[in-house]
Each structure stands twice: as C-alpha cells, then as structure tokens.
Write a protein that holds these residues in place. Sequence first.
Motif, PDB file in Angstrom:
ATOM      1  N   PRO A 115       2.683  -9.386 -17.819  1.00 51.44           N
ATOM      2  CA  PRO A 115       3.093  -8.345 -16.851  1.00 51.44           C
ATOM      3  C   PRO A 115       4.403  -7.742 -17.112  1.00 51.44           C
ATOM      4  CG  PRO A 115       2.178  -9.915 -15.772  1.00 51.44           C
ATOM      5  CD  PRO A 115       2.452 -10.708 -17.040  1.00 51.44           C
ATOM      6  N   GLU A 116       4.634  -6.575 -16.848  1.00 50.05           N
ATOM      7  CA  GLU A 116       6.002  -5.880 -16.958  1.00 50.05           C
ATOM      8  C   GLU A 116       6.496  -5.295 -15.736  1.00 50.05           C
ATOM      9  OE1 GLU A 116       5.007  -2.994 -20.047  1.00 50.05           O
ATOM     10  OE2 GLU A 116       4.298  -4.642 -21.666  1.00 50.05           O
ATOM     11  N   LEU A 117       7.697  -4.837 -15.970  1.00 51.65           N
ATOM     12  CA  LEU A 117       8.333  -4.477 -14.520  1.00 51.65           C
ATOM     13  C   LEU A 117       7.518  -3.238 -14.146  1.00 51.65           C
ATOM     14  CD1 LEU A 117      10.953  -4.190 -12.834  1.00 51.65           C
ATOM     15  CD2 LEU A 117      11.837  -2.483 -14.268  1.00 51.65           C
ATOM     16  N   LEU A 118       6.817  -2.390 -14.808  1.00 51.94           N
ATOM     17  CA  LEU A 118       6.112  -1.277 -13.935  1.00 51.94           C
ATOM     18  C   LEU A 118       4.788  -1.964 -13.404  1.00 51.94           C
ATOM     19  CD1 LEU A 118       5.940   1.473 -16.933  1.00 51.94           C
ATOM     20  CD2 LEU A 118       7.119   1.525 -14.792  1.00 51.94           C
ATOM     21  N   HIS A 119       4.246  -2.974 -13.828  1.00 55.23           N
ATOM     22  CA  HIS A 119       3.320  -3.774 -13.068  1.00 55.23           C
ATOM     23  C   HIS A 119       3.661  -4.011 -11.548  1.00 55.23           C
ATOM     24  CE1 HIS A 119       1.759  -4.076 -17.235  1.00 55.23           C
ATOM     25  NE2 HIS A 119       0.712  -3.582 -16.978  1.00 55.23           N
ATOM     26  N   TYR A 120       4.830  -4.864 -11.729  1.00 53.41           N
ATOM     27  CA  TYR A 120       5.398  -5.780 -10.640  1.00 53.41           C
ATOM     28  C   TYR A 120       5.800  -4.280  -9.527  1.00 53.41           C
ATOM     29  CZ  TYR A 120       5.375 -10.191 -12.093  1.00 53.41           C
ATOM     30  OH  TYR A 120       4.964 -11.566 -12.642  1.00 53.41           O
ATOM     31  N   ASN A 121       6.677  -3.362 -10.169  1.00 52.64           N
ATOM     32  CA  ASN A 121       6.904  -2.124  -9.211  1.00 52.64           C
ATOM     33  C   ASN A 121       5.674  -1.527  -8.481  1.00 52.64           C
ATOM     34  OD1 ASN A 121       9.222  -0.285  -8.482  1.00 52.64           O
ATOM     35  ND2 ASN A 121       7.837   0.996  -9.344  1.00 52.64           N
ATOM     36  N   CYS A 122       4.302  -1.421  -9.510  1.00 48.24           N
ATOM     37  CA  CYS A 122       3.190  -0.849  -8.851  1.00 48.24           C
ATOM     38  C   CYS A 122       2.655  -1.750  -7.595  1.00 48.24           C
ATOM     39  CB  CYS A 122       2.245  -0.590  -9.838  1.00 48.24           C
ATOM     40  SG  CYS A 122       0.774   0.275  -9.442  1.00 48.24           S
ATOM     41  N   LEU A 123       2.831  -3.135  -7.853  1.00 48.90           N
ATOM     42  CA  LEU A 123       2.260  -4.028  -6.807  1.00 48.90           C
ATOM     43  C   LEU A 123       3.311  -4.014  -5.385  1.00 48.90           C
ATOM     44  CD1 LEU A 123       1.193  -7.353  -8.717  1.00 48.90           C
ATOM     45  CD2 LEU A 123      -0.043  -5.706  -7.403  1.00 48.90           C
ATOM     46  N   VAL A 124       4.649  -3.944  -5.855  1.00 49.59           N
ATOM     47  CA  VAL A 124       5.341  -3.814  -4.541  1.00 49.59           C
ATOM     48  C   VAL A 124       5.072  -2.510  -3.723  1.00 49.59           C
ATOM     49  CG1 VAL A 124       8.095  -3.454  -3.984  1.00 49.59           C
ATOM     50  CG2 VAL A 124       7.420  -5.012  -5.723  1.00 49.59           C
ATOM     51  N   ASN A 125       4.813  -1.286  -4.411  1.00 46.35           N
ATOM     52  CA  ASN A 125       4.661  -0.045  -3.819  1.00 46.35           C
ATOM     53  C   ASN A 125       3.346  -0.378  -2.808  1.00 46.35           C
ATOM     54  OD1 ASN A 125       4.921   2.652  -3.391  1.00 46.35           O
ATOM     55  ND2 ASN A 125       3.093   2.979  -4.723  1.00 46.35           N
ATOM     56  N   LEU A 126       2.275  -1.108  -3.597  1.00 47.20           N
ATOM     57  CA  LEU A 126       1.124  -1.046  -2.910  1.00 47.20           C
ATOM     58  C   LEU A 126       1.234  -2.046  -1.760  1.00 47.20           C
ATOM     59  CD1 LEU A 126      -2.167  -0.762  -3.336  1.00 47.20           C
ATOM     60  CD2 LEU A 126      -2.083  -2.726  -4.779  1.00 47.20           C
ATOM     61  N   GLU A 133      -5.908  -9.302  -6.810  1.00 45.09           N
ATOM     62  CA  GLU A 133      -7.005  -9.630  -7.547  1.00 45.09           C
ATOM     63  C   GLU A 133      -7.230  -9.291  -9.030  1.00 45.09           C
ATOM     64  OE1 GLU A 133     -12.034 -10.213  -7.288  1.00 45.09           O
ATOM     65  OE2 GLU A 133     -10.779  -9.529  -5.570  1.00 45.09           O
ATOM     66  N   TYR A 134      -7.002  -8.057  -8.937  1.00 44.65           N
ATOM     67  CA  TYR A 134      -7.138  -7.582 -10.521  1.00 44.65           C
ATOM     68  C   TYR A 134      -5.817  -8.061 -11.328  1.00 44.65           C
ATOM     69  CZ  TYR A 134     -11.415  -4.401 -10.584  1.00 44.65           C
ATOM     70  OH  TYR A 134     -12.381  -3.856 -10.628  1.00 44.65           O
ATOM     71  N   PHE A 135      -4.739  -7.903 -10.474  1.00 40.77           N
ATOM     72  CA  PHE A 135      -3.523  -8.295 -11.229  1.00 40.77           C
ATOM     73  C   PHE A 135      -3.763  -9.674 -11.919  1.00 40.77           C
ATOM     74  CE2 PHE A 135       0.642 -10.143 -11.043  1.00 40.77           C
ATOM     75  CZ  PHE A 135       1.551  -9.601 -11.957  1.00 40.77           C
ATOM     76  N   HIS A 136      -4.037 -10.722 -10.989  1.00 41.40           N
ATOM     77  CA  HIS A 136      -4.084 -12.184 -11.548  1.00 41.40           C
ATOM     78  C   HIS A 136      -5.080 -12.311 -12.464  1.00 41.40           C
ATOM     79  CE1 HIS A 136      -0.710 -13.409  -8.917  1.00 41.40           C
ATOM     80  NE2 HIS A 136      -1.553 -12.720  -7.845  1.00 41.40           N
TER      81      HIS A 136
END
Length: 776
Positions: free
Chosen positions: A658-669, A645-648
């Motif tokens: 969004p950058e790679l680190l954001h997507y990586n954090c979401l994938v990890n989540l 929710e926060y991401f969007h």
Amino acid sequence: MSRPTLKAVFGENPSSRFRDICSRILVFCNSRSLRDGICVHSPVIKLGFEDDLYLSNNLLCLYSKCRGLEQARQFFDEMPHRDVVSWTGLLSAYVKSGNHQKALQFLYSMLMSGQTPNEYTLSSVLRSCCALEEFDLGSCIHTYIVKNGMESNPILGSNLIDLYSKCGYREEACNILMHMENSDAIAWTTMISSFLEERKWNLALHLYLRMVEAKVPPNEFTFVKLLAASRFLGLKYGMLIHAHLTMWGTQLSLILKTALVHMYSRFHKMEDAIKVFSLTPDCDAFLWTTIISGFVQSSKVREAIEAFLLMEVSGVTANNFTYSSLLTACSSILSLELGQQLHSRVILVGLDEDVSAGNALIDMYMKCSCTVENAFQVFRCIYSPNVISWTTLIAGLAAHNHIRESFQFFLEMQKAGVEPNSFTLSSILGACGTAEYPTHAMQLHGFIVKSKADHDISVGNALVDAYAGLELFDDAWGVISTMDHRDTITYTTLATRMNHAGHHGMALKVIRHMVKEDVVMDEFSLACFLSASAGMNEMISGRQLHCCSVKSGLGRWISVSNALIDLYAKCQCMKDAHKAFEEMPEPNTVSWNGLIGGLVSRGNISPAFSMFEDMRLSGVKPDSVTLLLVLSACSHGGLVDLGLEYFHSVKEAYGIAPELLHYNCLVNLLGQAGRLDEARDMIENMPLKQYAMIYKTLLSACRVHKNVPLGEEMARKGMELDPFDHTFYLLLAKLYDASGKSDLGDGTLQMMRDLRSFPRLNQRVSFAGEKFNMQM
C-alpha cells in the motif's frame, strides 16, 4: 675417452648432413616450437652455414614469429644474401602484424634492390592496399599481374576481388571473378562476403547460386558467411543454408559448427543448437560461450548455468566472453547473489582487470544492487576502461539518481581521453532532464554541438527529451529544427512530455508536424496522442485517431487499445469503452483498470465491483492502481467495512504494497463515516513516512463532524511537516466556524494573513487555549 668426430656422427659428408638436420629442425619449429628453433641459429653460425639462403630464410621466419619485427628486420639486414623468399617473408610479417604502411615501404625497397616480386609477394601487398584502401597502388599491381600473365592465379584473384570490393568497385570485382579461369571457393566467398557486408542480401544469394552453377564447391567459410546473414534474413534462410551444407557434404569444422549453433541460438531454437553441438566431439571456449549466450538470450538462466558447469567438467576453460554472458543473465533476473558468485570466479581466474568481464560486472552491480560502491570498485580495477566501461558506470549512476556524480564522471571520462559515444550522451542527458539540473542539460548541449554529435538522431532525441522534461518546450522545438533527421521517437518523446506537463493541446499539435514530414505514427505515438485527447475530453480528435488506428492496423497493439478505453471512459462513452475492451484478445491489468476507473468516475459503483470480480476470475492480477480504484468506489458509495475488507484481502492476496494514496483514501472513507479515531489510528500505524496531505484529509473530516480537539491535533501535526501550507489555516478556521467558535476562526485567518506578510517570523499559535511553537 676421445670425442666422436663429425664424420663419425654425420657420415661421409657431415656438412651436408648437418645442414639437412638443421633444415628439418627449423621446418618443425616453424610450426610447433618457435623459441626452440632460435637455438639452431648459434650452431649455424659456428659451422659457417650463415651463407646458406635456405637456412637463413627459415630463421628469418622464426624471428618474425617469436621475436618480433624489429629483431626480424635486424636479422634480415645482416643476411649476406637475400632472394625473393627473404623479401616476401619479412613483407608478409609486416602485413600479418598490421603494419601495412611499413609493408608498402618495404615493397619499394625490394623493387629498388632489383628483386622481382612473385605471386606471394603481390598477394601480401594487395592485402595491405586493401587495408589502407590504396586503390591507385592496387590497380597498378593489378596491371603488373596482367602483364606478367598471373591473372589466372586464384589467390591473387581473391585479393583483387577483396581490394575492388572494399574500395567500392563491386561491379569491377564481379567482372574479375567472372573472367577468372581458375576461380575457387575463396574467390567466390570473398565476393559473397563483400555483398553481405553491404547488406545486399539478394545479390549475395544470387552470387551463391552462380557459384553452384559454375560447379565450384563452397567451402566451410562460404557457409559461415552465408549463415551470418540469417540474422537479417530470418530462421528459414538459415535452415536452408544448413540443408545446403549437408547436401554438399561439407565437413563440420569447429568454426562452421559454431556458426550453426550461433544461428539457431539467435532465433532461440536451443534444441536445434544443442543437436548441432552434439554432432561432433570438437568444442572450444567460443562454442560453449555461444551455447551459454543462446540460453541467456532465451531467458533460460538455469540452463545457461548448467551449460557453464558442463563446460568446466569437460575441461574447457571459460573466457572473458563466457563470464560476460553469464553476468548479463544475472542482470536480466536481478540476481545479486549469483552475480557475486560469478564475480569471485572472475577474480580467481585472473579476469578482474579484463575490460569485457569488468563491463558486465559494472552493469550487473548497477542493476542488481541498491548501492553503487561495488560497481565503482570494479571500474577502478579495470586495466584500461573503454567507452563502454565509462558509459555503463555513468548510466548506472544516473539510474541510481546520482546525477551530480554521473556528470562528474562524464567530465573525468573526457580527461582520460575517452570520447563519449551516442549512448553515453543519451544516458547522461536522460539524467539531466530534471528540474534540479537544467544547467547540466544546457552544458551538455554545448558539448554536443561542439563535438558534432548532434548529427546522431539518438543524441538529438535525448536532447529533445531533456529539454521537454524541463518543460522548456521552445528549446526542444529548437533542437528538432536543427536535427538532420527526425523520426517517430523524436515527436513521441516531445508529445509524451507535453502530456505529463498537462499541455494536451500542444501534444495534439505535434501530429501536424509528423504529417508534414511524412513521419509515420507507431503504436507508442498513437497511444500518446489518444492520451492527450483523453486529457482534454476531446472526442473529435479521439475518434479521428481511433479511425487512424483501424486503418493502420495499430489497433491490435495493446497500448493503443488501452488508450482507447481510457479515452472513452474519460469522455463518459462507456459503451465505446466496453466495445474497445471486448475487441482485445487478451486485456491486461491496465485494460481492466481503465474500464473500472471509467465506471467509478461516473458513479456506477455496483458495475465497478462486478468488473473487479470479473478481473480476478479472469486470472489478471490487480495492481496498486486497481486497489486505489476499488477504495475510491467504496468511498463514493460510503461502504466503509467493504473498503477495509478489500484493502486487507487484496493487499495480502496479490502482495500489493500500500502507498500513501491508499491510506489517504481509507482515512477519507473512515472520516466520512465519522469513525475519526480509527482514521487517526490508521495514520499513526501506517508503515510509511507521514505526509501533510493525509492530515488535511482527516482535518476536513473533523470539520464535517465538528471534532475540534482532533482537528487541532491534525492541524498541528500537519503544520510541523509543512509550515507554509495555508490550507491548514483555512480548514481549521472552517472547523472553528462550524463548531460555533467564529472568534477562533477569525484569529486563525488573521494568523494566515500575518504568515503571508511575515513568513519568517516565529509565531505562537493558540488552538482552543492550547499553545505550541511553530518554527518558520
């Protein structure tokens, strides 16, 4: 019908009458129509008036003005008679054209001919002595002036003051001024100007007061010179000078009005500048350009364009400096469209070959365009590129990461005979301080030493930055040891590079050198050293630097406060971090990020979210770092849906890409929560280039949840991107072991060992019976 005789046309004495008419024509043409005046020469010869000295002197003046010095000298040599006016006229022409050496040689010829120079001759000669700094000859002329009783002449007095001042004898120049019987505004203004050029503001002001006491009314040029000093003395001083010129009732000429407008524009007082502009109807291109430039410097681009349009409506033609100012405005707001419109106007008015307009166009295209082709085309159109043209092109190429091309143009610049200045060298050094171009930096260092440019502190600092950027810190210290002077920038540059390389202890040791050389810290160096302390979790040095910030008053700078927050947050002293935050009058995004990051790192998830909401309510705009911190907090707390929710919401509300680190954090989540398919879909649908790192993240999650097929897919895709990364083999082996397939795990580890031994072999790798080729 018979022709009228001279007697009928010119009266009883036609020769005298004709001579008088020719004289009047020549006087008129001397001031208004130079080329037409030359036409009088032919009838003067035909009627036998070439012996008339008065006519000849007037013709000599015309030739020197409109035909050049060579034809004037030829006319002079053919004159049957010459007097002091003849000699002085040609000598003055040499001086006005800047041929001062020829002027002095001509003086010797005049003396050899037996002619005695008058005050006008001597005035011209003193101007040449001043330009050439020929003090010995000038002092001889001074002696001659005194012997012949001409020292009271105000024109000669002004010339002598100028000579003594330019040659460094200002005390003697003051004595000449004080002993002049008929000193005028020109003499006083010359002396005041001399002090201003030497930046001796108090002496200049004191002399102006002496001028007022001597009851010598200042003229417009006195005030023009004094207004120029306001750049260094401040707005109040400029306003005081404005009040004085009003009190004296000095006529507001165009040059004085321009100086006043320039003074107010420099201090961004555009309303006052416009008031002065409107006081008289007189205006020219320089005055309009001053107004336009003032709006540009005040970041009022719309008003600058409006002023430009009004200038055109008023019938005043814009010059190259006008367009340069407007193009500078385009560069400041990164408006390529406006810059292109102005470029078309520059071409229409025929200024496309002008160096000033061309330089501004190169700068505009380099800053506003994503390509360098247009800037390159502009550069090739400039008739005679100067050092600014080359430097702007080289710096622009470097900024666009065309390092090799910028270096090539640097070499081409030298072949063209244009000497690089300190800014050229600093720009290209900044480009060469990367791992790809270490030899370029060294070659430039050799050139700098040979050309003795290393004595310039800005070039020395750029060299230090280049070597430090290459992590050649010993070489950087070597440059520092050879520099004539070192300043705060020198050491801050070095310490910053050490911090980036992770050598925080080395960065802190730089402080000793600064203290030893009495180099005072500024807000940037202090923030840098605080960051070094934070990087080492070193509280002792951090608190000492905090005390230094309080004592020096540098703590009020936002960069220092942010560094303090970062220091205390990383050292887990959140009370001190909060205190530093609360003492800030206006925390910015970096301030909030530092505090939120400190809370997240300590696992204080709820306070971190609360702080983020406070940040949004305070009106401070979150950035990509804030979003990453919030996602990290969700990851620490296992709050998957809240993280999505926060991401969007944050991305859409604040326009954060969004950058790679954001997507990586979401994938990890998602991976931690076992939502592996969603994580895979996110990787496949993200609008970014795929990197091996993000596949490692999902592969690690597959190991936790024992999802072998998806793990094998992630390993395969990751290895396609980075075939030599052994981490994929290790993670995959752990996945097999966790899933009870230890034989496949052992085989995967064996393949990793084989890869280390034979890195270039083509291998066929099998994951759970599936085979694929992996090119090494």
